[in-house]
Design a protein around this motif. Structure first.
Motif, PDB file in Angstrom:
ATOM      1  N   LEU A 116       8.198  -7.121   2.929  1.00 19.79           N
ATOM      2  CA  LEU A 116       7.267  -6.186   2.283  1.00 19.79           C
ATOM      3  C   LEU A 116       5.997  -6.143   3.125  1.00 19.79           C
ATOM      4  O   LEU A 116       5.255  -7.121   3.206  1.00 19.79           O
ATOM      5  N   MET A 125       2.453  -4.416   3.581  1.00 20.47           N
ATOM      6  CA  MET A 125       1.448  -3.625   2.885  1.00 20.47           C
ATOM      7  C   MET A 125       0.039  -3.998   3.365  1.00 20.47           C
ATOM      8  O   MET A 125      -0.189  -5.123   3.813  1.00 20.47           O
ATOM      9  N   TYR A 177      -2.790  -5.378   2.406  1.00 20.16           N
ATOM     10  CA  TYR A 177      -3.510  -6.154   1.396  1.00 20.16           C
ATOM     11  C   TYR A 177      -4.960  -6.410   1.823  1.00 20.16           C
ATOM     12  O   TYR A 177      -5.852  -6.577   1.007  1.00 20.16           O
ATOM     13  N   VAL A 211      -2.032  -0.868  -3.983  1.00 20.86           N
ATOM     14  CA  VAL A 211      -1.165  -1.803  -3.256  1.00 20.86           C
ATOM     15  C   VAL A 211      -0.828  -3.015  -4.116  1.00 20.86           C
ATOM     16  O   VAL A 211       0.325  -3.457  -4.178  1.00 20.86           O
ATOM     17  N   LEU A 212      -1.836  -3.564  -4.803  1.00 21.09           N
ATOM     18  CA  LEU A 212      -1.605  -4.741  -5.649  1.00 21.09           C
ATOM     19  C   LEU A 212      -0.712  -4.396  -6.834  1.00 21.09           C
ATOM     20  O   LEU A 212       0.149  -5.186  -7.226  1.00 21.09           O
ATOM     21  N   HIS A 239       2.758  -4.178  -5.564  1.00 22.51           N
ATOM     22  CA  HIS A 239       3.257  -5.528  -5.302  1.00 22.51           C
ATOM     23  C   HIS A 239       3.771  -6.177  -6.590  1.00 22.51           C
ATOM     24  O   HIS A 239       4.839  -6.805  -6.605  1.00 22.51           O
ATOM     25  N   VAL A 256       7.093  -4.814  -7.435  1.00 17.62           N
ATOM     26  CA  VAL A 256       8.121  -5.386  -6.560  1.00 17.62           C
ATOM     27  C   VAL A 256       8.577  -6.747  -7.087  1.00 17.62           C
ATOM     28  O   VAL A 256       9.778  -7.027  -7.195  1.00 17.62           O
ATOM     29  N   VAL A 311       6.320 -11.447   2.601  1.00 18.22           N
ATOM     30  CA  VAL A 311       5.193 -10.541   2.392  1.00 18.22           C
ATOM     31  C   VAL A 311       4.276 -10.605   3.607  1.00 18.22           C
ATOM     32  O   VAL A 311       3.835 -11.689   4.010  1.00 18.22           O
ATOM     33  N   ASP A 353       0.818  -8.850   5.603  1.00 15.58           N
ATOM     34  CA  ASP A 353      -0.410  -8.070   5.444  1.00 15.58           C
ATOM     35  C   ASP A 353      -0.710  -7.314   6.738  1.00 15.58           C
ATOM     36  O   ASP A 353      -1.059  -7.915   7.759  1.00 15.58           O
ATOM     37  N   GLY A 367       6.760   0.602  -7.527  1.00 11.93           N
ATOM     38  CA  GLY A 367       7.165  -0.621  -6.841  1.00 11.93           C
ATOM     39  C   GLY A 367       8.410  -1.220  -7.470  1.00 11.93           C
ATOM     40  O   GLY A 367       9.330  -1.683  -6.769  1.00 11.93           O
ATOM     41  N   THR A 425      12.197  -1.001  -5.513  1.00 13.55           N
ATOM     42  CA  THR A 425      12.755  -2.301  -5.134  1.00 13.55           C
ATOM     43  C   THR A 425      14.051  -2.590  -5.874  1.00 13.55           C
ATOM     44  O   THR A 425      15.026  -3.065  -5.274  1.00 13.55           O
TER      45      THR A 425
END
Length: 666
Positions: free
Chosen positions: A313, A315, A317, A343-344, A347, A350, A368, A370, A603, A607
């Motif tokens: 993943l 993203m 962050y 984004v959070l 997440h 997900v 994960v 960043d 998300g 997923t």
């Protein structure tokens, strides 16, 4: 040939022993034998004269890749190898015809770098402005000044600006493409028919083609001989074949038998029906296609691959900007930064999808990463990590970062999921989860066309949407088109209003659809208010748009008016139904005390769909056949393989306002 020759030997083996009563039958057999020999001989000579070649199919090859290799079309191969449509596998021997390509030199313009000029950035200067002023692209300036990939342009920076010269050269084509200039009255369907390709293939050859093509537009087309182009005749109409459509289905829709269609389109006898191909039909035939309905697939019944899934993943962050020790400061930063908040939320969705998949026996190893919303950081992550054995990578956000990841993982065939953005290039390992805008538009048009209760269609548009609205009017013959007024002082400026009198006598008893095409909030607000005044007695007005944007939102837009007008629009997602039970929504509320945002739901949906498809097949590619349509909390997915690239989601919703709620209309 061999089996026929053996049969001939058997017939002639005991010729002297044939009784006299069989002499007549023998004569007929000899006659047929001679005719057959002549036909086979002519066919053999024909093959030799046309210089046909044999090709043994290798593992991983497709009809499309083989056609490209020999510079022919898939239709050419199927014509000589009809069995390849149902049986295509490694070691199959195919007969490949001579290429029809004209390899004539074509003049092309190229830009050659001369040198660089040094420039000191002044106050208020932007990368966009400098690029426009110097007739270069922003990307070309960035390439000359690598620090601009990770830093913003600021006053005092000394940068290099490239200077180019244009060189015209003649090049010989090494592929199947030539340039074609659009003629008056030609649309996508007619051009696709003319060159014997599908509309999807036409669009794949021309990714930057306008939604509505105009005479004079120059397109890439298959490089067939001029005399091989089909003639477009005004006395005929043209119909695009839908996925999974059969001759039986077309008979009910077009009232044409298979024999009648083959008479009009002789190539059908060899190629059969193919989704996207354009057929010639009588002009008086109604070629309006209803919305395609695909039964939702329950993948829970198909789970067979329970090997742990390896997912990354990626993203932005931007954890380097967050001080985790200062809780309140971090909370405020999340509130202020909408991208970080999205984004959070994504997440969280997900992670909850991983839990749901685990309950079904699907375990996941998630990594994960960043990207910090920087291309340079994305490049570092690609260099530091080996993704070759990953089942899929979700993200990253940002066009350039996504493009880098997709391109880097293309050789290893690692699927890269465009979860919250549309990629610049849909490579063959890319899964674009957001449907294309043109599909949203065509679906809305098909929805209105399918409504047998409509009595009239009215189109209201601002000046910026003139081309779109004129294309809409062509879809609805007899519809009324109204444009916004121009500013009285500045005749080139849109004033964004229409007069009340322009709508008078426009609406009568029955159902009228009004398309409103605009990006301007004040124009949308004014038109919506005017339309509400005409909803009286038995007059029903349904407001619709092909592009639901921010113009239809905000304090100037009254949701009561939208409900009164039963506002319809195409959407990539629907709102989850509060009245029905949903495990994800319930779990989210219990954990966080609020309903999930659309990013959290997305998300979760993306997923869980990814893991379910991976668990129902050996790979995501095998699990994403066009016949598989899945639906979760707010999103549904049905991937179609692009002719020259990857996979694009074809599933969407038509939604409407109903009692101040947004509900599914189809």
């Amino acid at each position: 040939m061999i089996s026929v020759q053996n049969h001939q030997l058997q017939l002639s083996g005991n010729r002297g022993d044939l009784p006299s009563q069989f002499s007549e039958k023998k004569s007929k057999i000899d006659y047929m034998k001679n005719i057959l020999t002549i036909i086979l001989l002519a066919f053999t000579i024909g093959l030799s004269a046309q210089n046909f070649v044999e090709h043994t199919v290798q593992p991983g090859e497709t009809i499309q890749t083989i056609a490209k290799k020999y510079l022919v079309t898939p239709f050419d191969i199927y014509a000589l190898n009809p069995d390849a449509k149902r049986k295509f596998q490694p070691n199959t021997v195919l007969i490949i015809p001579n290429s029809k390509i004209k390899n004539d030199p074509i003049a092309e313009e190229k830009r050659e770098l001369i040198d660089y000029k040094t420039h000191k950035v002044k106050r208020k200067e932007t990368l966009y402005g400098l690029a426009k002023e110097n007739n270069v692209s922003e990307e070309e300036i960035k390439k000359a000044n690598r620090f601009l990939y990770s830093e913003n342009l600021k006053k005092g920076d000394k940068i290099r600006i490239p200077r180019y010269k244009t060189v015209i050269s003649k090049q010989t084509l090494n592929n199947t493409v030539k340039k074609y200039t659009v003629q008056p009255k030609e649309g996508k369907w007619r051009i696709a028919y003319k060159f014997g390709i599908t509309v999807a293939e036409l669009e794949a050859l021309n990714p930057n083609m306008n939604e509505v093509i105009q005479p004079g537009d120059v397109l890439n087309m298959p490089n067939i001989e001029d005399q091989a182009e089909k003639k477009i005749e005004a006395k005929f109409g043209y119909y695009e074949v839908l996925p999974k459509e059969t001759f039986y289905g077309l008979k009910g829709k077009l009232e044409l038998t298979q024999e009648q269609l083959e008479q009009l389109n002789p190539e059908l006898k060899t190629t059969g029906l193919k989704a996207g191909m354009v057929l010639k039909v009588p002009a008086d035939i109604d070629t309006i296609a209803g919305l395609e309905t695909v039964e939702t697939t329950n993948l829970k019944r198909s789970l067979t691959n329970f090997k742990p899934k390896k997912i990354a993943l990626m993203m932005p962050y931007r954890l380097d900007k967050v001080n985790v020790a200062e809780v309140e400061e971090t909370k405020e930063k999340i509130k202020e930064d909408k991208r970080l908040s999205a984004v959070l939320d994504f997440h969280v969705g997900v992670m909850m999808a991983l839990d749901s998949a685990k309950q079904l026996g699907i375990s996941t190893n998630l990594k994960v990463l960043d990207t910090r919303n920087q291309v340079s950081t994305t490049n570092e992550l690609l260099a530091e990590n080996d993704f070759s054995d990953y089942d899929a990578v979700i993200g990253p956000m940002g066009e350039e970062s996504f493009n880098r990841v997709a391109l880097a993982l293309k050789a290893d065939k690692v699927p890269v999921i465009a979860a919250m953005n549309k990629p610049r290039e849909v490579y063959n390992n890319v899964f674009q989860t957001l449907p294309e805008d043109k599909l949203l538009m065509s679906s809305m048009i098909d929805f209105v066309k399918a409504d047998s209760l409509k009595t009239k269609v009215v189109i209201i548009s601002d000046q910026a949407h003139r081309a779109t609205s004129e294309a809409l009017q062509k879809q609805f013959p007899g519809s009324k088109l109204i444009f916004s007024r121009m500013d009285k002082k500045n005749k080139t400026k849109d004033a964004y209003f229409i007069y009340h009198t322009e709508l008078q006598n426009m609406f009568s008893e029955g159902r009228t659809y009004v398309f409103l095409e605009t990006n301007n909030n004040s124009f949308a607000s004014g038109v919506i208010s005017l339309l509400n005044g005409f909803v009286v007695n038995k007059t029903e007005i349904i407001l619709a748009t092909t592009d639901k944007n921010r113009a239809f939102e905000g304090k100037n837009i009254d949701n009561n008016n939208l409900t009164n007008l039963k506002f319809h629009y195409p959407s990539v997602n629907k709102e989850f139904d509060e009245s029905t039970k949903n495990g994800f929504v319930k779990a989210y509320r219990e954990k966080y005390g609020v309903s999930p945002s659309k990013y959290a739901v997305r998300g979760f949906d993306i997923t869980l769909d990814l893991l379910m498809r991976l668990a129902s097949a050996e790979s995501l590619y095998e699990g994403s056949m066009e016949s598989v349509e899945t639906e979760y909390v707010e999103n549904k997915f049905r991937y179609s393989k692009d002719f020259f690239g990857g996979y694009v989601n074809q599933a969407l919703y038509i939604v409407k306002y109903d009692d101040l709620k947004i509900v599914n209309a189809n």
